[in-house]
Design a protein around this motif. Structure first.
Motif, PDB file in Angstrom:
ATOM      1  N   ILE A   3      15.736  -8.773  10.804  1.00 29.80           N
ATOM      2  CA  ILE A   3      15.982  -8.705   9.696  1.00 29.80           C
ATOM      3  C   ILE A   3      17.216  -9.703   9.195  1.00 29.80           C
ATOM      4  N   ASP A   4      17.923 -10.294   9.935  1.00 32.70           N
ATOM      5  CA  ASP A   4      18.380 -11.640   9.773  1.00 32.70           C
ATOM      6  C   ASP A   4      17.395 -12.328   8.996  1.00 32.70           C
ATOM      7  N   SER A   5      18.068 -13.012   7.653  1.00 31.58           N
ATOM      8  CA  SER A   5      17.152 -13.294   6.758  1.00 31.58           C
ATOM      9  C   SER A   5      16.130 -14.548   7.259  1.00 31.58           C
TER      10      SER A   5
ATOM     11  N   MET B 237      28.405  -9.894   2.129  1.00 27.95           N
ATOM     12  CA  MET B 237      28.132  -9.442   3.611  1.00 27.95           C
ATOM     13  C   MET B 237      29.531  -8.935   4.274  1.00 27.95           C
ATOM     14  N   GLY B 238      29.523  -8.221   5.425  1.00 25.46           N
ATOM     15  CA  GLY B 238      30.782  -7.838   6.133  1.00 25.46           C
ATOM     16  C   GLY B 238      31.721  -8.934   6.525  1.00 25.46           C
ATOM     17  N   PRO B 239      33.147  -8.667   6.693  1.00 26.15           N
ATOM     18  CA  PRO B 239      34.047  -9.862   6.965  1.00 26.15           C
ATOM     19  C   PRO B 239      33.755 -10.586   8.030  1.00 26.15           C
TER      20      PRO B 239
ATOM     21  N   LEU C 128      16.073  -5.163  13.240  1.00 24.45           N
ATOM     22  CA  LEU C 128      17.312  -5.781  14.220  1.00 24.45           C
ATOM     23  C   LEU C 128      18.136  -6.702  13.132  1.00 24.45           C
ATOM     24  N   ALA C 129      19.254  -6.091  12.669  1.00 24.68           N
ATOM     25  CA  ALA C 129      20.078  -7.203  12.148  1.00 24.68           C
ATOM     26  C   ALA C 129      21.303  -7.554  13.059  1.00 24.68           C
ATOM     27  N   ASN C 130      21.429  -6.559  14.043  1.00 19.37           N
ATOM     28  CA  ASN C 130      22.673  -7.024  14.767  1.00 19.37           C
ATOM     29  C   ASN C 130      22.334  -8.409  15.750  1.00 19.37           C
ATOM     30  N   LYS C 131      22.605  -9.325  15.504  1.00 13.81           N
ATOM     31  CA  LYS C 131      22.076 -10.656  16.198  1.00 13.81           C
ATOM     32  C   LYS C 131      23.005 -10.830  17.379  1.00 13.81           C
ATOM     33  N   GLU C 132      24.379 -10.343  17.295  1.00 10.63           N
ATOM     34  CA  GLU C 132      24.947 -10.549  18.603  1.00 10.63           C
ATOM     35  C   GLU C 132      24.333  -9.777  19.996  1.00 10.63           C
ATOM     36  N   SER C 133      23.706  -8.708  19.682  1.00 10.86           N
ATOM     37  CA  SER C 133      23.059  -8.185  20.859  1.00 10.86           C
ATOM     38  C   SER C 133      21.902  -9.138  21.257  1.00 10.86           C
TER      39      SER C 133
ATOM     40  N   ALA D  95      27.959   5.271  12.051  1.00 10.55           N
ATOM     41  CA  ALA D  95      28.798   4.421  11.906  1.00 10.55           C
ATOM     42  C   ALA D  95      30.022   4.331  13.190  1.00 10.55           C
ATOM     43  N   GLY D  96      30.951   3.569  12.708  1.00 13.41           N
ATOM     44  CA  GLY D  96      32.012   3.540  13.854  1.00 13.41           C
ATOM     45  C   GLY D  96      33.249   4.242  13.936  1.00 13.41           C
ATOM     46  N   SER D  97      33.994   4.365  12.822  1.00 10.61           N
ATOM     47  CA  SER D  97      34.955   5.163  12.626  1.00 10.61           C
ATOM     48  C   SER D  97      35.278   5.650  11.257  1.00 10.61           C
ATOM     49  N   ASN D  98      34.668   5.118  10.128  1.00 11.55           N
ATOM     50  CA  ASN D  98      35.144   5.568   8.862  1.00 11.55           C
ATOM     51  C   ASN D  98      34.376   6.806   8.295  1.00 11.55           C
ATOM     52  N   VAL D  99      34.888   7.960   8.742  1.00  9.47           N
ATOM     53  CA  VAL D  99      34.372   9.101   8.673  1.00  9.47           C
ATOM     54  C   VAL D  99      34.087   9.411   6.923  1.00  9.47           C
TER      55      VAL D  99
ATOM     56  N   PHE E  78      22.121   2.480  11.952  1.00  7.13           N
ATOM     57  CA  PHE E  78      23.171   2.257  12.718  1.00  7.13           C
ATOM     58  C   PHE E  78      23.968   1.461  11.944  1.00  7.13           C
ATOM     59  N   GLY E  79      25.380   1.837  11.944  1.00 12.93           N
ATOM     60  CA  GLY E  79      26.202   0.865  10.903  1.00 12.93           C
ATOM     61  C   GLY E  79      25.695   0.997   9.353  1.00 12.93           C
ATOM     62  N   ALA E  80      25.634   2.305   9.277  1.00 17.08           N
ATOM     63  CA  ALA E  80      24.943   2.914   7.745  1.00 17.08           C
ATOM     64  C   ALA E  80      26.292   2.702   6.736  1.00 17.08           C
ATOM     65  N   THR E  81      27.611   2.706   7.240  1.00 16.78           N
ATOM     66  CA  THR E  81      28.628   2.255   6.260  1.00 16.78           C
ATOM     67  C   THR E  81      28.882   0.853   5.788  1.00 16.78           C
ATOM     68  N   GLY E  82      28.234  -0.093   6.469  1.00 18.84           N
ATOM     69  CA  GLY E  82      28.486  -1.428   6.304  1.00 18.84           C
ATOM     70  C   GLY E  82      27.563  -1.863   5.292  1.00 18.84           C
ATOM     71  N   SER E  83      27.469  -3.463   5.096  1.00 21.75           N
ATOM     72  CA  SER E  83      26.652  -4.162   4.065  1.00 21.75           C
ATOM     73  C   SER E  83      25.308  -3.874   4.468  1.00 21.75           C
ATOM     74  N   ILE E  84      24.771  -4.027   5.396  1.00 17.02           N
ATOM     75  CA  ILE E  84      23.277  -3.867   5.825  1.00 17.02           C
ATOM     76  C   ILE E  84      22.999  -2.562   5.560  1.00 17.02           C
ATOM     77  N   GLY E  85      23.807  -1.587   6.107  1.00 12.86           N
ATOM     78  CA  GLY E  85      23.551  -0.013   6.111  1.00 12.86           C
ATOM     79  C   GLY E  85      23.286   0.154   4.653  1.00 12.86           C
TER      80      GLY E  85
HETATM   81  P1  NDP Z   1      29.742  -4.603   8.124  1.00 14.96           P
HETATM   82  O1  NDP Z   1      31.019  -5.122   8.566  1.00 14.96           O
HETATM   83  O2  NDP Z   1      29.523  -4.503   6.627  1.00 14.96           O
HETATM   84  O3  NDP Z   1      29.370  -3.197   8.786  1.00 14.96           O
HETATM   85  C1  NDP Z   1      29.441  -3.113  10.018  1.00 14.96           C
HETATM   86  C2  NDP Z   1      29.079  -1.452  10.211  1.00 14.96           C
HETATM   87  O4  NDP Z   1      29.129  -1.522  11.958  1.00 14.96           O
HETATM   88  C3  NDP Z   1      29.683  -0.502   9.902  1.00 14.96           C
HETATM   89  O5  NDP Z   1      28.992   0.476   9.587  1.00 14.96           O
HETATM   90  C4  NDP Z   1      30.682  -0.093  10.966  1.00 14.96           C
HETATM   91  O6  NDP Z   1      31.203   1.423  10.985  1.00 14.96           O
HETATM   92  C5  NDP Z   1      29.965  -0.343  12.298  1.00 14.96           C
HETATM   93  N1  NDP Z   1      30.782  -0.429  13.459  1.00 14.96           N
HETATM   94  C6  NDP Z   1      31.629  -1.120  13.498  1.00 14.96           C
HETATM   95  N2  NDP Z   1      32.085  -1.070  14.912  1.00 14.96           N
HETATM   96  C7  NDP Z   1      31.208  -0.118  15.405  1.00 14.96           C
HETATM   97  C8  NDP Z   1      31.307   0.634  16.697  1.00 14.96           C
HETATM   98  N3  NDP Z   1      32.061   0.170  17.707  1.00 14.96           N
HETATM   99  N4  NDP Z   1      30.409   1.550  17.042  1.00 14.96           N
HETATM  100  C9  NDP Z   1      29.331   2.045  15.979  1.00 14.96           C
HETATM  101  N5  NDP Z   1      29.353   1.268  14.819  1.00 14.96           N
HETATM  102  C10 NDP Z   1      30.475   0.436  14.537  1.00 14.96           C
HETATM  103  O7  NDP Z   1      28.704  -5.467   8.787  1.00 14.96           O
HETATM  104  P2  NDP Z   1      27.409  -6.151   8.093  1.00 14.96           P
HETATM  105  O8  NDP Z   1      26.511  -4.977   7.647  1.00 14.96           O
HETATM  106  O9  NDP Z   1      27.515  -7.457   7.330  1.00 14.96           O
HETATM  107  O10 NDP Z   1      26.783  -6.691   9.493  1.00 14.96           O
HETATM  108  C11 NDP Z   1      26.113  -5.947  10.363  1.00 14.96           C
HETATM  109  C12 NDP Z   1      25.300  -6.800  11.446  1.00 14.96           C
HETATM  110  O11 NDP Z   1      24.304  -7.401  10.768  1.00 14.96           O
HETATM  111  C13 NDP Z   1      25.969  -7.995  12.176  1.00 14.96           C
HETATM  112  O12 NDP Z   1      25.741  -7.933  13.319  1.00 14.96           O
HETATM  113  C14 NDP Z   1      25.670  -8.941  11.031  1.00 14.96           C
HETATM  114  O13 NDP Z   1      25.748 -10.165  12.007  1.00 14.96           O
HETATM  115  C15 NDP Z   1      24.115  -8.644  10.645  1.00 14.96           C
HETATM  116  N6  NDP Z   1      23.633  -9.497   9.624  1.00 14.96           N
HETATM  117  C16 NDP Z   1      24.265  -9.031   8.489  1.00 14.96           C
HETATM  118  C17 NDP Z   1      23.857  -9.663   7.364  1.00 14.96           C
HETATM  119  C18 NDP Z   1      24.504  -9.349   5.886  1.00 14.96           C
HETATM  120  O14 NDP Z   1      24.012  -9.787   4.763  1.00 14.96           O
HETATM  121  N7  NDP Z   1      25.603  -8.401   5.688  1.00 14.96           N
HETATM  122  C19 NDP Z   1      22.831 -10.719   7.250  1.00 14.96           C
HETATM  123  C20 NDP Z   1      22.265 -10.893   8.648  1.00 14.96           C
HETATM  124  C21 NDP Z   1      22.575 -10.318   9.682  1.00 14.96           C
HETATM  125  P3  NDP Z   1      32.503   1.717  10.053  1.00 14.96           P
HETATM  126  O15 NDP Z   1      32.422   1.296   8.653  1.00 14.96           O
HETATM  127  O16 NDP Z   1      33.014   3.088  10.830  1.00 14.96           O
HETATM  128  O17 NDP Z   1      33.752   0.687  10.773  1.00 14.96           O
END
Ligand code: NDP
Ligand code: MG
Length: 393
Positions: free
Chosen positions: A151-153, A207-209, A124-129, A37-41, A9-16
């Motif tokens: 997963i938070d380091s 990392m993500g923004p 669990l990387a999503n610390k906000e939850s 992912a969120g919206s990036n098809v 979950f969050g596959a398109t992001g940095s942790i993904g």
């Molecule tokens: P990114 O911004 O790189 O990625 C965010 C991901 O979340 C994307 O896949 C995005 O999808 C998805 N997303 C955003 N909004 C939604 C939504 N409403 N519903 C479903 N998916 C959504 O973030 P990071 O990978 O950097 O971080 C992810 C989590 O991991 C955060 O909670 C962060 O605090 C935690 N974390 C990250 C670390 C890191 O090294 N990056 C280290 C420790 C913790 P889309 O691309 O479609 O927008």
């Protein structure tokens, strides 16, 4: 034994990306069965071509047809899903036994809770939850038998340093390390002019923004203090923060007998993800070995709470308890997004969070509804303040 089915979950992001990199190294034991992912098809489709998951899901329901058609046009048998409820159902369903929770922000709460309720192994990387609903989430996991691997380091380091049976009584304190971010050593005068581009350029971690800005304000470390409280059952005054610019010591645990254990490694999230994916075994992660001889030195210093008030605000919210951490997190998400869009100055981030915390008194956080209501209220107030504020704009 059969391969582990992993939902990312969050596959398109940095942790993904880091999670998928580790998974792809172990086709015999790990399979990416769900990508969400969120919206990036387009980015999600590219990952589907590479990893061929059984299911792909996009939270933005309006993108369903785009995802379905894209999968079909790529000749994939991956099934398309859309909408937040679809993500929750996949997190809870038989299609996975392991969930990498790496959606950014409170948007990740529902799928994280769904995975916990269903008793999944939760990476669990999503610390906000945890900041928003830590007691609820850890309670649900306890009841369902879901194993949470942080997963938070920093928390992953502590997890590795705490042997299974380690009784909480034998722990004196935990020490979270912080890189100090890109503005370590800067004073408030200099911080006034910080731009989004400067804030997202982290010296150690890529990392993500959102989390990059949090690292620059030290709010990230504040969220991590609250996260550590929930994961390890430690009171606020037994969680310490030390700035360690090299980011090689990822955190430490101190026992009553005078022992301090630390976990070290290069700053690369694939190590923590490999730990979570294979625990209690160990697998290759692609991360290079840490050579202390060439690294040379390890420095430690106290955080500067005057220049970076977000850390103190997070401790304050943790001590206040109830809905205060949820309010802190929501106000911060709004402030960071306004900063990234150029609507707020860097120093307005802590100012706005402080104002919202002061305006909304903490209430007992006994249900998810109470927490979500506090989150929504804080977002409304913070958005209004961000639109009208003159602080550092
Ligand atoms: P990114 O911004 O790189 O990625 C965010 C991901 O979340 C994307 O896949 C995005 O999808 C998805 N997303 C955003 N909004 C939604 C939504 N409403 N519903 C479903 N998916 C959504 O973030 P990071 O990978 O950097 O971080 C992810 C989590 O991991 C955060 O909670 C962060 O605090 C935690 N974390 C990250 C670390 C890191 O090294 N990056 C280290 C420790 C913790 P889309 O691309 O479609 O927008
Ligand atoms: Mg961290």
């Amino acid at each position: 034994s059969a391969a582990r089915n992993v939902a990312v979950f969050g596959a398109t992001g940095s942790i993904g990306a880091s999670a998928l990199d580790v998974i792809a190294r172990h086709p015999d034991r790990l399979r990416a069965s769900v990508l969400a992912a969120g919206s990036n098809v387009p980015a999600l489709l590219a990952l589907c071509v590479r990893h061929k998951p059984a299911h792909a899901a996009i939270a933005d329901a309006s993108r369903y047809a785009e995802l379905r058609d894209g999968l079909r046009d790529a000749g994939l048998s991956t099934q398309a899903h859309a909408g937040p409820e679809a993500l929750d159902a996949l997190a809870a369903g038989d299609v996975c036994d392991t969930v990498v929770a790496a959606i950014v922000g409170a948007a990740g709460l529902a799928s994280t809770l769904a995975a916990a309720r269903a008793g999944k192994r939760l990476l669990l990387a999503n610390k906000e939850s945890l900041v928003l609903a830590g007691e609820l989430l850890t309670g649900i996991a306890r009841d369902s038998g879901a194993q949470i691997v942080p997963i938070d380091s920093e928390h992953n380091a502590i997890f590795q340093c705490l042997p299974d049976a380690a009784c909480a009584d034998a722990l004196r304190r935990i020490v979270l390390t912080a890189s100090g971010g890109p503005f370590r050593g800067w004073d408030r005068e200099r911080l006034r002019t910080v731009t989004p581009a400067q804030a997202v350029a982290h010296p150690r971690w890529s990392m993500g923004p959102k989390i990059s800005v949090d690292s620059a304000t030290l709010m990230n470390k504040g969220l991590e203090v609250i996260e550590a409280h929930h994961l390890f059952g430690m009171a606020a005054d037994r969680i310490e923060v030390l700035v360690h610019p090299q980011s090689l010591v990822h955190s430490l645990v101190e026992f009553i007998d005078g022992s301090t254990l630390a976990q070290l490694g290069l700053p690369d999230m694939r190590t923590a993800l490999a730990v979570g994916l294979a625990w209690p075994q160990r697998i290759e992660s692609g991360v290079e070995r840490l050579d202390l001889l060439t690294q040379g030195r390890l420095d430690f210093e106290a955080p500067d709470l005057d220049a970076f008030p977000c850390l103190a605000l997070a401790y304050r919210a943790l001590r206040a308890g109830g809905t205060a951490p949820a309010i802190l997190n929501a106000a911060n998400e709004i402030a960071v997004s306004a900063f990234l869009q150029g609507q707020l100055g860097f120093l307005a981030i802590p100012a706005l969070v402080e104002d919202v915390l002061a305006a909304l008194p903490s209430q007992a956080a006994d249900t998810l509804d109470t927490l979500l209501e506090a989150d929504a209220q804080a977002r409304r107030l913070a958005s209004k303040a961000a639109a009208t504020t003159t602080i550092g704009a």
